[in-house]
Design a protein around this motif. Structure first.
Motif, PDB file in Angstrom:
ATOM      1  N   GLY A  20       0.856  -1.183   0.000  1.00 43.02           N
ATOM      2  CA  GLY A  20       0.000   0.000   0.000  1.00 43.02           C
ATOM      3  C   GLY A  20       0.884   1.220   0.000  1.00 43.02           C
ATOM      4  N   GLN A  21       0.327   2.342   0.420  1.00 43.84           N
ATOM      5  CA  GLN A  21       1.112   3.573   0.429  1.00 43.84           C
ATOM      6  C   GLN A  21       1.113   4.202   1.816  1.00 43.84           C
ATOM      7  OE1 GLN A  21       1.566   5.891  -3.224  1.00 43.84           O
ATOM      8  NE2 GLN A  21      -0.529   5.278  -3.718  1.00 43.84           N
ATOM      9  N   GLU A  22       2.243   4.810   2.142  1.00 42.10           N
ATOM     10  CA  GLU A  22       2.372   5.644   3.337  1.00 42.10           C
ATOM     11  C   GLU A  22       2.579   7.053   2.814  1.00 42.10           C
ATOM     12  OE1 GLU A  22       4.554   4.794   7.285  1.00 42.10           O
ATOM     13  OE2 GLU A  22       6.039   5.713   5.932  1.00 42.10           O
ATOM     14  N   GLN A  23       1.611   7.920   3.096  1.00 39.87           N
ATOM     15  CA  GLN A  23       1.553   9.209   2.426  1.00 39.87           C
ATOM     16  C   GLN A  23       1.684  10.388   3.380  1.00 39.87           C
ATOM     17  OE1 GLN A  23      -2.405   8.518   0.794  1.00 39.87           O
ATOM     18  NE2 GLN A  23      -1.504   8.211  -1.225  1.00 39.87           N
ATOM     19  N   VAL A  24       2.398  11.392   2.907  1.00 39.98           N
ATOM     20  CA  VAL A  24       2.361  12.720   3.497  1.00 39.98           C
ATOM     21  C   VAL A  24       1.497  13.529   2.545  1.00 39.98           C
ATOM     22  CG1 VAL A  24       3.685  14.778   4.100  1.00 39.98           C
ATOM     23  CG2 VAL A  24       4.674  12.509   4.475  1.00 39.98           C
ATOM     24  N   TRP A  25       0.557  14.279   3.085  1.00 37.31           N
ATOM     25  CA  TRP A  25      -0.322  15.075   2.233  1.00 37.31           C
ATOM     26  C   TRP A  25       0.006  16.558   2.374  1.00 37.31           C
ATOM     27  CZ3 TRP A  25      -3.955  13.759  -1.379  1.00 37.31           C
ATOM     28  CH2 TRP A  25      -4.178  12.380  -1.529  1.00 37.31           C
ATOM     29  N   ILE A  26      -0.095  17.241   1.270  1.00 34.94           N
ATOM     30  CA  ILE A  26       0.139  18.683   1.182  1.00 34.94           C
ATOM     31  C   ILE A  26      -1.184  19.342   0.796  1.00 34.94           C
ATOM     32  CG2 ILE A  26       1.270  20.463  -0.235  1.00 34.94           C
ATOM     33  CD1 ILE A  26       3.323  19.083   1.435  1.00 34.94           C
ATOM     34  N   ALA A  27      -1.522  20.441   1.475  1.00 38.93           N
ATOM     35  CA  ALA A  27      -2.622  21.296   1.015  1.00 38.93           C
ATOM     36  C   ALA A  27      -1.965  22.432   0.246  1.00 38.93           C
ATOM     37  CB  ALA A  27      -3.422  21.836   2.193  1.00 38.93           C
ATOM     38  N   ALA A  28      -2.441  22.682  -0.967  1.00 42.59           N
ATOM     39  CA  ALA A  28      -1.859  23.730  -1.801  1.00 42.59           C
ATOM     40  C   ALA A  28      -2.967  24.528  -2.469  1.00 42.59           C
ATOM     41  CB  ALA A  28      -0.933  23.122  -2.853  1.00 42.59           C
ATOM     42  N   ARG A  29      -2.740  25.841  -2.573  1.00 45.60           N
ATOM     43  CA  ARG A  29      -3.681  26.709  -3.280  1.00 45.60           C
ATOM     44  C   ARG A  29      -3.240  26.800  -4.734  1.00 45.60           C
ATOM     45  NH1 ARG A  29      -4.239  31.923  -4.939  1.00 45.60           N
ATOM     46  NH2 ARG A  29      -2.182  32.519  -4.169  1.00 45.60           N
ATOM     47  N   PHE A  30      -4.185  26.518  -5.639  1.00 46.49           N
ATOM     48  CA  PHE A  30      -3.918  26.602  -7.077  1.00 46.49           C
ATOM     49  C   PHE A  30      -3.765  28.066  -7.455  1.00 46.49           C
ATOM     50  CE2 PHE A  30      -5.657  26.303 -11.573  1.00 46.49           C
ATOM     51  CZ  PHE A  30      -4.476  25.799 -12.098  1.00 46.49           C
ATOM     52  N   THR A  31      -2.636  28.418  -8.057  1.00 45.09           N
ATOM     53  CA  THR A  31      -2.360  29.811  -8.403  1.00 45.09           C
ATOM     54  C   THR A  31      -2.542  30.100  -9.892  1.00 45.09           C
ATOM     55  OG1 THR A  31       0.011  29.315  -8.604  1.00 45.09           O
ATOM     56  CG2 THR A  31      -0.772  30.118  -6.454  1.00 45.09           C
ATOM     57  N   GLY A  32      -2.910  29.081 -10.656  1.00 46.78           N
ATOM     58  CA  GLY A  32      -3.120  29.269 -12.086  1.00 46.78           C
ATOM     59  C   GLY A  32      -4.587  29.444 -12.412  1.00 46.78           C
ATOM     60  N   THR A  33      -4.903  29.231 -13.684  1.00 46.10           N
ATOM     61  CA  THR A  33      -6.298  29.239 -14.142  1.00 46.10           C
ATOM     62  C   THR A  33      -6.624  27.826 -14.629  1.00 46.10           C
ATOM     63  OG1 THR A  33      -5.794  29.737 -16.454  1.00 46.10           O
ATOM     64  CG2 THR A  33      -6.050  31.625 -14.942  1.00 46.10           C
ATOM     65  N   ASP A  34      -7.895  27.538 -14.786  1.00 42.00           N
ATOM     66  CA  ASP A  34      -8.294  26.205 -15.252  1.00 42.00           C
ATOM     67  C   ASP A  34      -7.614  25.846 -16.577  1.00 42.00           C
ATOM     68  OD1 ASP A  34      -9.838  26.013 -12.999  1.00 42.00           O
ATOM     69  OD2 ASP A  34     -11.769  25.974 -14.045  1.00 42.00           O
ATOM     70  N   ALA A  35      -7.310  26.839 -17.393  1.00 39.38           N
ATOM     71  CA  ALA A  35      -6.657  26.592 -18.684  1.00 39.38           C
ATOM     72  C   ALA A  35      -5.234  26.049 -18.511  1.00 39.38           C
ATOM     73  CB  ALA A  35      -6.634  27.867 -19.516  1.00 39.38           C
ATOM     74  N   ASP A  36      -4.631  26.244 -17.340  1.00 43.01           N
ATOM     75  CA  ASP A  36      -3.282  25.735 -17.081  1.00 43.01           C
ATOM     76  C   ASP A  36      -3.264  24.230 -16.837  1.00 43.01           C
ATOM     77  OD1 ASP A  36      -1.885  28.229 -17.205  1.00 43.01           O
ATOM     78  OD2 ASP A  36      -2.698  28.723 -15.224  1.00 43.01           O
ATOM     79  N   ILE A  37      -4.411  23.649 -16.537  1.00 39.00           N
ATOM     80  CA  ILE A  37      -4.485  22.214 -16.260  1.00 39.00           C
ATOM     81  C   ILE A  37      -4.575  21.458 -17.578  1.00 39.00           C
ATOM     82  CG2 ILE A  37      -5.878  20.387 -15.189  1.00 39.00           C
ATOM     83  CD1 ILE A  37      -6.681  22.556 -13.070  1.00 39.00           C
ATOM     84  N   ASP A  38      -3.657  20.514 -17.764  1.00 40.58           N
ATOM     85  CA  ASP A  38      -3.584  19.755 -19.012  1.00 40.58           C
ATOM     86  C   ASP A  38      -3.281  18.297 -18.681  1.00 40.58           C
ATOM     87  OD1 ASP A  38      -3.235  18.740 -21.540  1.00 40.58           O
ATOM     88  OD2 ASP A  38      -1.439  19.923 -21.979  1.00 40.58           O
ATOM     89  N   LEU A  39      -4.288  17.462 -18.783  1.00 43.30           N
ATOM     90  CA  LEU A  39      -4.132  16.045 -18.438  1.00 43.30           C
ATOM     91  C   LEU A  39      -3.368  15.254 -19.501  1.00 43.30           C
ATOM     92  CD1 LEU A  39      -7.679  15.238 -17.004  1.00 43.30           C
ATOM     93  CD2 LEU A  39      -5.657  16.075 -15.797  1.00 43.30           C
ATOM     94  N   ALA A  40      -3.141  15.852 -20.665  1.00 41.82           N
ATOM     95  CA  ALA A  40      -2.425  15.159 -21.749  1.00 41.82           C
ATOM     96  C   ALA A  40      -0.918  15.261 -21.500  1.00 41.82           C
ATOM     97  CB  ALA A  40      -2.801  15.758 -23.096  1.00 41.82           C
ATOM     98  N   THR A  41      -0.484  14.640 -20.406  1.00 42.74           N
ATOM     99  CA  THR A  41       0.918  14.662 -20.012  1.00 42.74           C
ATOM    100  C   THR A  41       1.669  13.544 -20.726  1.00 42.74           C
ATOM    101  OG1 THR A  41       0.415  13.256 -18.121  1.00 42.74           O
ATOM    102  CG2 THR A  41       0.348  15.648 -17.741  1.00 42.74           C
TER     103      THR A  41
END
Length: 164
Positions: free
Chosen positions: A98-119
């Protein structure tokens, strides 16, 4: 008959998860390419020599095409989940239980147009912003307790963004 895997002998995969929040306090979730309705927040392994924050921003770049985020908080303790029996030995080349995770809370500083799932190696085929209260219902059951713990730990961060 298949070989039985000794769950107890397998380690947890060191991992970072990112609760990416918009200015309305909504949470970013994406639907995995390999399942019909499995949503999750960005997450992935921590490379050797990499800090949690470096890993978090790298994972955002690799999974959603942008690292435009300001880190606001980090979980105080590592959170674990175990893979269900039907996935044990099949994912991550069978190396982890399984996974042992550290989680980060982050504020998105871009716009929705910056998100691109075609990585380069797409993991997701859809994404959306959801209210924090709706998040647990979207998550596969074996990961849900971790998500509930993350929501509880970051509830003040979420509230502060909602009030802005």
């Amino acid at each position: 008959m298949g070989k039985t895997i000794d769950r107890e002998s397998l380690p947890y995969r060191p991992c970072v998860g990112v609760m990416l929040l918009n200015d309305r306090g909504q949470v970013f979730v994406a639907k995995r390419c390999d399942s019909k309705d499995s949503w999750q927040m960005p997450q992935g392994g921590i490379d050797e020599g990499e800090s949690v924050r470096e890993a978090a921003l790298r994972e955002l770049e690799e999974e959603i095409g942008t690292g435009k985020a300001e880190v606001l908080a980090e979980t105080t303790e590592k959170l674990r989940y175990d893979l269900p029996d039907h996935l044990l030995g099949k994912v991550w080349k069978g190396r982890w239980r399984g996974q042992e995770q550290v989680w980060i809370a982050a504020r998105f500083t871009g716009t929705d147009a910056d998100i691109d799932l075609a990585t380069e190696h797409p993991e997701f085929d859809a994404w959306k912003w959801v209210d924090a209260d709706d998040l647990p219902d979207l998550i596969v059951p074996f990961k849900r307790p971790v998500y509930e713990a993350v929501l509880k730990e970051f509830e003040t961060v979420i509230e502060n963004l909602r009030r802005r």
